[in-house]
Scaffold this motif. Structure first.
Motif, PDB file in Angstrom:
ATOM      1  N   SER A   6       0.826  -1.210   0.000  1.00 48.43           N
ATOM      2  CA  SER A   6       0.000   0.000   0.000  1.00 48.43           C
ATOM      3  C   SER A   6       0.862   1.263   0.000  1.00 48.43           C
ATOM      4  O   SER A   6       2.096   1.211   0.063  1.00 48.43           O
ATOM      5  N   ASP A   7       0.179   2.405  -0.023  1.00 49.23           N
ATOM      6  CA  ASP A   7       0.862   3.694   0.001  1.00 49.23           C
ATOM      7  C   ASP A   7       1.559   3.972   1.330  1.00 49.23           C
ATOM      8  O   ASP A   7       2.289   4.945   1.449  1.00 49.23           O
ATOM      9  N   ASP A   8       1.348   3.124   2.325  1.00 48.87           N
ATOM     10  CA  ASP A   8       2.034   3.276   3.605  1.00 48.87           C
ATOM     11  C   ASP A   8       3.504   2.861   3.522  1.00 48.87           C
ATOM     12  O   ASP A   8       4.272   3.071   4.461  1.00 48.87           O
ATOM     13  N   CYS A   9       3.902   2.283   2.401  1.00 46.29           N
ATOM     14  CA  CYS A   9       5.289   1.839   2.195  1.00 46.29           C
ATOM     15  C   CYS A   9       6.247   3.024   2.292  1.00 46.29           C
ATOM     16  O   CYS A   9       6.032   4.063   1.683  1.00 46.29           O
ATOM     17  N   ILE A  10       7.326   2.842   3.063  1.00 50.99           N
ATOM     18  CA  ILE A  10       8.340   3.885   3.206  1.00 50.99           C
ATOM     19  C   ILE A  10       9.635   3.513   2.471  1.00 50.99           C
ATOM     20  O   ILE A  10      10.656   4.153   2.632  1.00 50.99           O
ATOM     21  N   ALA A  11       9.576   2.445   1.657  1.00 52.76           N
ATOM     22  CA  ALA A  11      10.712   1.998   0.845  1.00 52.76           C
ATOM     23  C   ALA A  11      11.966   1.748   1.683  1.00 52.76           C
ATOM     24  O   ALA A  11      13.060   2.127   1.305  1.00 52.76           O
ATOM     25  N   CYS A  12      11.783   1.085   2.816  1.00 56.40           N
ATOM     26  CA  CYS A  12      12.917   0.828   3.716  1.00 56.40           C
ATOM     27  C   CYS A  12      13.769  -0.355   3.253  1.00 56.40           C
ATOM     28  O   CYS A  12      14.923  -0.480   3.644  1.00 56.40           O
ATOM     29  N   GLY A  13      13.180  -1.254   2.456  1.00 56.29           N
ATOM     30  CA  GLY A  13      13.935  -2.385   1.924  1.00 56.29           C
ATOM     31  C   GLY A  13      13.902  -3.642   2.766  1.00 56.29           C
ATOM     32  O   GLY A  13      14.463  -4.659   2.372  1.00 56.29           O
ATOM     33  N   THR A  14      13.256  -3.609   3.901  1.00 54.27           N
ATOM     34  CA  THR A  14      13.217  -4.770   4.789  1.00 54.27           C
ATOM     35  C   THR A  14      12.615  -5.990   4.095  1.00 54.27           C
ATOM     36  O   THR A  14      13.092  -7.106   4.265  1.00 54.27           O
ATOM     37  N   CYS A  15      11.589  -5.795   3.318  1.00 55.09           N
ATOM     38  CA  CYS A  15      10.871  -6.907   2.691  1.00 55.09           C
ATOM     39  C   CYS A  15      11.655  -7.590   1.570  1.00 55.09           C
ATOM     40  O   CYS A  15      11.503  -8.792   1.340  1.00 55.09           O
ATOM     41  N   ILE A  16      12.477  -6.849   0.869  1.00 53.62           N
ATOM     42  CA  ILE A  16      13.157  -7.396  -0.316  1.00 53.62           C
ATOM     43  C   ILE A  16      13.990  -8.623   0.005  1.00 53.62           C
ATOM     44  O   ILE A  16      13.894  -9.642  -0.673  1.00 53.62           O
ATOM     45  N   SER A  17      14.787  -8.564   1.033  1.00 52.29           N
ATOM     46  CA  SER A  17      15.662  -9.694   1.352  1.00 52.29           C
ATOM     47  C   SER A  17      14.890 -10.882   1.918  1.00 52.29           C
ATOM     48  O   SER A  17      15.397 -11.997   1.952  1.00 52.29           O
ATOM     49  N   GLU A  18      13.662 -10.652   2.368  1.00 50.57           N
ATOM     50  CA  GLU A  18      12.855 -11.729   2.941  1.00 50.57           C
ATOM     51  C   GLU A  18      12.096 -12.527   1.893  1.00 50.57           C
ATOM     52  O   GLU A  18      11.689 -13.658   2.144  1.00 50.57           O
ATOM     53  N   CYS A  19      11.882 -11.974   0.713  1.00 47.35           N
ATOM     54  CA  CYS A  19      11.079 -12.644  -0.314  1.00 47.35           C
ATOM     55  C   CYS A  19      11.848 -13.821  -0.926  1.00 47.35           C
ATOM     56  O   CYS A  19      12.900 -13.627  -1.538  1.00 47.35           O
ATOM     57  N   PRO A  20      11.321 -15.046  -0.776  1.00 46.33           N
ATOM     58  CA  PRO A  20      12.045 -16.222  -1.276  1.00 46.33           C
ATOM     59  C   PRO A  20      12.040 -16.360  -2.800  1.00 46.33           C
ATOM     60  O   PRO A  20      12.837 -17.112  -3.352  1.00 46.33           O
ATOM     61  N   ILE A  24       9.584  -8.789  -5.224  1.00 40.48           N
ATOM     62  CA  ILE A  24       9.443  -7.387  -4.833  1.00 40.48           C
ATOM     63  C   ILE A  24      10.429  -6.516  -5.598  1.00 40.48           C
ATOM     64  O   ILE A  24      11.619  -6.812  -5.674  1.00 40.48           O
ATOM     65  N   SER A  25       9.902  -5.410  -6.158  1.00 38.67           N
ATOM     66  CA  SER A  25      10.728  -4.466  -6.915  1.00 38.67           C
ATOM     67  C   SER A  25      10.851  -3.164  -6.144  1.00 38.67           C
ATOM     68  O   SER A  25       9.889  -2.708  -5.521  1.00 38.67           O
ATOM     69  N   GLU A  26      12.033  -2.554  -6.240  1.00 40.29           N
ATOM     70  CA  GLU A  26      12.281  -1.280  -5.565  1.00 40.29           C
ATOM     71  C   GLU A  26      11.690  -0.129  -6.345  1.00 40.29           C
ATOM     72  O   GLU A  26      11.472  -0.207  -7.538  1.00 40.29           O
ATOM     73  N   GLY A  27      11.458   0.980  -5.642  1.00 36.11           N
ATOM     74  CA  GLY A  27      10.961   2.206  -6.244  1.00 36.11           C
ATOM     75  C   GLY A  27      10.622   3.179  -5.137  1.00 36.11           C
ATOM     76  O   GLY A  27      10.939   2.933  -3.975  1.00 36.11           O
ATOM     77  N   ASP A  28       9.971   4.293  -5.473  1.00 32.14           N
ATOM     78  CA  ASP A  28       9.523   5.224  -4.438  1.00 32.14           C
ATOM     79  C   ASP A  28       8.600   4.492  -3.472  1.00 32.14           C
ATOM     80  O   ASP A  28       8.617   4.717  -2.279  1.00 32.14           O
ATOM     81  N   LYS A  29       7.768   3.641  -4.047  1.00 34.93           N
ATOM     82  CA  LYS A  29       6.948   2.710  -3.287  1.00 34.93           C
ATOM     83  C   LYS A  29       7.244   1.347  -3.892  1.00 34.93           C
ATOM     84  O   LYS A  29       7.229   1.191  -5.110  1.00 34.93           O
ATOM     85  N   TYR A  30       7.561   0.380  -3.078  1.00 39.29           N
ATOM     86  CA  TYR A  30       7.889  -0.931  -3.608  1.00 39.29           C
ATOM     87  C   TYR A  30       6.649  -1.601  -4.167  1.00 39.29           C
ATOM     88  O   TYR A  30       5.525  -1.231  -3.839  1.00 39.29           O
TER      89      TYR A  30
END
Length: 55
Positions: A6-20, A24-30
């Motif tokens: 959702s728009d609550d995403c702060i693009a911190c990157g925590t989720c990217i390394s967890e996705c098996p 997940i793609s990076e951006g202003d909002k992932y």
């Protein structure tokens, strides 16, 4: 059913390394590729802003 970010995403990157499956793609909002997501929910469990939810 894939997860979405959702728009609550702060693009911190925590989720990217967890996705098996690297759905997940990076951006202003992932974003999560619904065709790649396996609905495991791991990303939602680590999101500090609770911005990730089932679609």
């Amino acid at each position: 059913m894939a997860y979405v970010i959702s728009d609550d995403c702060i693009a911190c990157g925590t989720c990217i390394s967890e996705c098996p499956v690297e759905a997940i793609s990076e951006g202003d909002k992932y974003s999560i590729d619904p065709d790649t997501c396996v609905d495991c929910g791991t990303c939602a469990g680590v999101c500090p802003t609770e911005a990730i939810h089932p679609a």
